[in-house]
Design an enzyme around this catalytic site. Structure first.
Site, PDB file in Angstrom:
ATOM      1  N   ASP A 242      -6.223  -7.257   3.790  1.00  0.00           N
ATOM      2  CA  ASP A 242      -7.341  -6.706   3.031  1.00  0.00           C
ATOM      3  C   ASP A 242      -8.155  -7.847   2.420  1.00  0.00           C
ATOM      4  O   ASP A 242      -9.381  -7.889   2.527  1.00  0.00           O
ATOM      5  CB  ASP A 242      -6.807  -5.787   1.927  1.00  0.00           C
ATOM      6  CG  ASP A 242      -7.917  -5.271   1.044  1.00  0.00           C
ATOM      7  OD1 ASP A 242      -8.936  -4.808   1.593  1.00  0.00           O
ATOM      8  OD2 ASP A 242      -7.792  -5.347  -0.196  1.00  0.00           O
TER       9      ASP A 242
ATOM     10  N   TYR B 281       0.818  -1.217   0.000  1.00  0.00           N
ATOM     11  CA  TYR B 281       0.000   0.000   0.000  1.00  0.00           C
ATOM     12  C   TYR B 281       0.854   1.270   0.000  1.00  0.00           C
ATOM     13  O   TYR B 281       0.412   2.313  -0.470  1.00  0.00           O
ATOM     14  CB  TYR B 281      -0.944   0.021   1.209  1.00  0.00           C
ATOM     15  CG  TYR B 281      -2.211  -0.773   1.001  1.00  0.00           C
ATOM     16  CD1 TYR B 281      -2.181  -2.161   0.898  1.00  0.00           C
ATOM     17  CD2 TYR B 281      -3.448  -0.134   0.915  1.00  0.00           C
ATOM     18  CE1 TYR B 281      -3.341  -2.887   0.703  1.00  0.00           C
ATOM     19  CE2 TYR B 281      -4.615  -0.858   0.729  1.00  0.00           C
ATOM     20  CZ  TYR B 281      -4.560  -2.232   0.626  1.00  0.00           C
ATOM     21  OH  TYR B 281      -5.700  -2.946   0.431  1.00  0.00           O
TER      22      TYR B 281
ATOM     23  N   LYS C  60       3.493 -15.680   3.342  1.00  0.00           N
ATOM     24  CA  LYS C  60       3.759 -16.436   2.104  1.00  0.00           C
ATOM     25  C   LYS C  60       5.275 -16.657   2.042  1.00  0.00           C
ATOM     26  O   LYS C  60       5.967 -16.177   1.127  1.00  0.00           O
ATOM     27  CB  LYS C  60       3.233 -15.634   0.896  1.00  0.00           C
ATOM     28  CG  LYS C  60       3.247 -16.397  -0.422  1.00  0.00           C
ATOM     29  CD  LYS C  60       2.191 -17.480  -0.530  1.00  0.00           C
ATOM     30  CE  LYS C  60       2.352 -18.233  -1.845  1.00  0.00           C
ATOM     31  NZ  LYS C  60       1.512 -19.452  -1.910  1.00  0.00           N
TER      32      LYS C  60
ATOM     33  N   ASP D 282      -2.721 -18.470   1.156  1.00  0.00           N
ATOM     34  CA  ASP D 282      -3.681 -19.299   0.400  1.00  0.00           C
ATOM     35  C   ASP D 282      -4.291 -20.368   1.302  1.00  0.00           C
ATOM     36  O   ASP D 282      -5.512 -20.603   1.296  1.00  0.00           O
ATOM     37  CB  ASP D 282      -3.035 -19.900  -0.858  1.00  0.00           C
ATOM     38  CG  ASP D 282      -1.631 -20.455  -0.638  1.00  0.00           C
ATOM     39  OD1 ASP D 282      -1.090 -20.318   0.481  1.00  0.00           O
ATOM     40  OD2 ASP D 282      -1.071 -21.049  -1.584  1.00  0.00           O
TER      41      ASP D 282
ATOM     42  N   ASP E 116     -12.217  -9.740   3.711  1.00  0.00           N
ATOM     43  CA  ASP E 116     -13.465  -9.806   2.934  1.00  0.00           C
ATOM     44  C   ASP E 116     -14.025 -11.228   2.996  1.00  0.00           C
ATOM     45  O   ASP E 116     -15.238 -11.435   3.140  1.00  0.00           O
ATOM     46  CB  ASP E 116     -13.241  -9.399   1.467  1.00  0.00           C
ATOM     47  CG  ASP E 116     -13.511  -7.903   1.240  1.00  0.00           C
ATOM     48  OD1 ASP E 116     -13.416  -7.130   2.217  1.00  0.00           O
ATOM     49  OD2 ASP E 116     -13.825  -7.520   0.095  1.00  0.00           O
TER      50      ASP E 116
HETATM   51  C1  IPM Z   1     -10.700  -1.823   3.015  1.00  0.00           C
HETATM   52  C2  IPM Z   1     -10.863  -1.308   1.625  1.00  0.00           C
HETATM   53  C3  IPM Z   1      -9.751  -0.337   1.309  1.00  0.00           C
HETATM   54  C4  IPM Z   1      -8.440  -1.066   1.401  1.00  0.00           C
HETATM   55  C5  IPM Z   1      -9.895   0.360  -0.051  1.00  0.00           C
HETATM   56  C6  IPM Z   1     -11.231   1.037  -0.196  1.00  0.00           C
HETATM   57  C7  IPM Z   1      -8.777   1.325  -0.302  1.00  0.00           C
HETATM   58  O1  IPM Z   1     -10.909  -2.347   0.713  1.00  0.00           O
HETATM   59  O2  IPM Z   1     -10.789  -1.016   3.959  1.00  0.00           O
HETATM   60  O3  IPM Z   1     -10.512  -3.015   3.192  1.00  0.00           O
HETATM   61  O4  IPM Z   1      -7.966  -1.647   0.414  1.00  0.00           O
HETATM   62  O5  IPM Z   1      -7.856  -1.058   2.478  1.00  0.00           O
HETATM   63 MN    MN Z   2     -10.851  -4.282   1.606  1.00  0.00          MN
END
Ligand code: IPM
Ligand code: MN
Length: 373
Positions: free
Chosen positions: A267, A157, A209, A243, A271
């Protein structure tokens, strides 16, 4: 980054906000899409706690995000940034606008805040509440209850990068993942301390990894074992490749207690984690600077197609408000908030976590929590 490379604050456990001071200045940034709607419900719940828990909040609205950018071309003005540094915490809705090219608002507002405020931890609980449906067969709240600690200011990042000979067949692009020992150590320190304080399975798993990123995760792995062996011998240390982590998060989520990982992997796996706990409608997170101003947010996006319809699920934002209370040292109030969310989920009133299918409106959910807390 120069400052953080030279200063070792990783052992410091001090917090800028005195814990439990009862009266707080909160910066509210509704942002884009459904952000303002969900944060409004969170603020409603926090107001309800003022009376019943003897807290007081002073909320100040900040108009940042896509709408402002489209109007003025500004993402995060210096003056706003300087102002934000004076608050006890920031409560964020969502940043992201369909008419703004991807990357501008993310880098200009959300990531910039994380970096400028040195919120080097992204705390993302993956907790399935009773009464919430998970897509994982045969798993319930007993099995899905862990926390991901994502390093939040480094790695790919913020690593260097660039492009050469753009739009020619010879185009070259590079974006590199960079970590300093300092960044890794302070993140690991937080993760070990968190695992100790959580006091559940006393297990910290490093997700990396090491079989491919042999420089980067070698650093992480050495630092992890050195710190663990030296200062946290009671905490069990596990290691998983990223993974494989994805695989086990689905197959055996009960193995996890606390996972620590880098920015990019964190990140991605959060999700996946969010889906296993019932989706973006309920997943909350905190961008933490243990020595400064932290920011709390529902981790789902701005959901533009549901904007203004009063159908989006505000529970993620409400739970982010709970994380904010916990961070401020208001443990009891945070617990009450969480208990009330669980009560609603167990009541069967909410038919689903998904926007438009809840059987309740956005404001109904906020009203219910506020009046039952
Ligand atoms: C998160 C989001 C952000 C990230 C994006 C919107 C920049 O996906 O907070 O997880 O990648 O950190
Ligand atoms: Mn995210």
């Amino acid at each position: 980054m120069a400052k953080s490379l030279t200063e070792d604050k990783s052992k410091q456990q001090a917090v800028a906000v005195p814990k439990g001071k009862r009266s707080y200045k909160i910066a509210v940034m509704g942002g884009d899409g459904t952000g303002p709607e969900v944060v409004r419900e969170g603020v409603k719940v926090l107001h309800a706690l003022e009376k019943s828990a003897g807290l007081s909040f002073e909320f100040t609205d900040f108009d940042l995000g896509g709408a402002r950018y489209l109007k003025t071309g500004e993402t995060l003005p210096e003056t706003a940034l300087a102002e934000l540094k004076k608050f006890d915490a920031i409560y964020l809705g969502a940043i992201g606008h369909p008419d703004v090219k991807p990357g501008i608002l993310e880098k200009g507002v959300l990531l910039r805040l994380r970096f400028e405020l040195d919120q080097y931890i992204n705390l993302r609980p993956v907790k399935l509440y009773p009464g919430v449906e998970t897509p994982i067969k045969d798993k319930g709240p007993e099995q899905i209850d862990y926390v991901v600690i994502r390093e939040n200011t480094g790695g790919i990042y913020t690593g260097v990068g660039g492009v050469n000979m753009k739009n020619t067949p010879q185009e070259v692009a590079v974006q590199s993942a960079v970590y300093s020992r300092f960044q890794v150590d302070r993140c690991l320190r937080y993760a070990f301390e968190y695992t100790r304080a959580r006091n559940k399975r006393k297990t910290l798993a490093l997700c990396g990894k090491t079989n491919v990123l042999t420089f980067l995760f070698d650093l992480w792995e050495r630092a992890f074992h050195e710190m663990g062996a030296k200062d946290y011998s009671e905490i069990r240390r596990d290691y998983y490749h990223v993974d494989a982590t994805c695989m086990w998060m689905v197959k055996n989520p009960e193995w996890f207690d606390v996972i620590v990982t880098d920015n990019m992997f964190g990140d991605i796996i959060t999700d996946l984690g969010a889906m296993t706990q019932g989706g973006m409608g309920i997943a909350a997170g905190g961008n933490i600077n243990p020595d400064g101003v932290s920011m709390f947010e529902p981790i789902g996006g701005s959901a533009p197609k549901y904007t203004g319809k009063n159908v989006i699920n505000p529970l993620a934002a409400i739970c982010a408000g709970g994380m904010m209370l916990d961070h401020l040292g208001e443990r009891e109030a945070a617990q009450r908030l969480e208990n009330t969310v669980v009560k609603l989920l167990q009541s069967g009133k909410m038919k689903s976590m998904s926007a438009g299918k809840m059987g309740m409106s956005t404001s109904d959910v906020g009203d219910w929590i506020a009046s039952n807390i």
